[in-house]
Scaffold this motif. Sequence first.
Motif, PDB file in Angstrom:
ATOM      1  N   ASN A 101       0.722  -1.285   0.041  1.00 30.13           N
ATOM      2  CA  ASN A 101       0.003   0.112  -0.082  1.00 30.13           C
ATOM      3  C   ASN A 101       0.911   1.339   0.120  1.00 30.13           C
ATOM      4  O   ASN A 101       0.472   2.356  -0.154  1.00 30.13           O
ATOM      5  N   ASN A 102       1.974   1.075   0.249  1.00 29.68           N
ATOM      6  CA  ASN A 102       2.971   2.129   0.171  1.00 29.68           C
ATOM      7  C   ASN A 102       4.541   1.794  -0.038  1.00 29.68           C
ATOM      8  O   ASN A 102       4.622   0.505   0.053  1.00 29.68           O
ATOM      9  N   LEU A 116       7.900   8.432  -0.265  1.00 26.90           N
ATOM     10  CA  LEU A 116       7.063   7.329   0.143  1.00 26.90           C
ATOM     11  C   LEU A 116       5.835   7.691  -1.008  1.00 26.90           C
ATOM     12  O   LEU A 116       5.040   8.413  -0.803  1.00 26.90           O
ATOM     13  N   ILE A 130       2.166   6.442  -1.572  1.00 25.87           N
ATOM     14  CA  ILE A 130       1.019   6.071  -1.122  1.00 25.87           C
ATOM     15  C   ILE A 130      -0.065   6.087  -1.981  1.00 25.87           C
ATOM     16  O   ILE A 130      -0.239   6.832  -2.648  1.00 25.87           O
ATOM     17  N   GLN A 131      -0.644   4.742  -1.932  1.00 27.10           N
ATOM     18  CA  GLN A 131      -1.659   4.389  -2.780  1.00 27.10           C
ATOM     19  C   GLN A 131      -2.905   5.408  -2.543  1.00 27.10           C
ATOM     20  O   GLN A 131      -3.013   6.069  -1.248  1.00 27.10           O
ATOM     21  N   SER A 151      -5.415   4.835   0.411  1.00 24.68           N
ATOM     22  CA  SER A 151      -4.828   4.843   1.776  1.00 24.68           C
ATOM     23  C   SER A 151      -4.696   6.463   1.926  1.00 24.68           C
ATOM     24  O   SER A 151      -4.923   6.942   3.101  1.00 24.68           O
ATOM     25  N   LEU A 152      -4.357   7.185   0.797  1.00 25.54           N
ATOM     26  CA  LEU A 152      -4.340   8.789   1.063  1.00 25.54           C
ATOM     27  C   LEU A 152      -5.675   9.265   1.453  1.00 25.54           C
ATOM     28  O   LEU A 152      -5.815  10.295   2.361  1.00 25.54           O
ATOM     29  N   LEU A 200       4.086   4.955   8.938  1.00 30.17           N
ATOM     30  CA  LEU A 200       4.576   5.217   7.497  1.00 30.17           C
ATOM     31  C   LEU A 200       6.178   5.846   7.724  1.00 30.17           C
ATOM     32  O   LEU A 200       7.035   5.372   6.849  1.00 30.17           O
ATOM     33  N   TYR A 209       9.600   4.360   5.998  1.00 36.49           N
ATOM     34  CA  TYR A 209      10.605   5.004   5.323  1.00 36.49           C
ATOM     35  C   TYR A 209      11.832   4.953   5.758  1.00 36.49           C
ATOM     36  O   TYR A 209      12.743   4.411   4.989  1.00 36.49           O
TER      37      TYR A 209
END
Length: 88
Positions: free
Chosen positions: A14-15, A28, A30-31, A34-35, A71, A75
Amino acid sequence: MERVEAELLTDGGNNAVVRLPGRRFFGLLIQGDSLSILRSDVAEVVEAFDQGDAAGARETAGLLLADLDALLMRYSAALDAHEIPRPY
């Protein structure tokens, strides 16, 4: 649409931690769904504050902070695993 090659430090999921051509630092990805969830969580905090529900806003903000921390940890771990200095 432009197709480019990017450096990928993590699995997709998903990321993903990636670096696009011409960029100094990794980022990063992010889909979109998800955002959208992150955005909804922020809107929920604002709405709770607007309604005077400080406790509810605090609770939702705490969950949002935990999600953002996860997240950031992903990262940081990806950069650390490849001995890449963090940009912050």
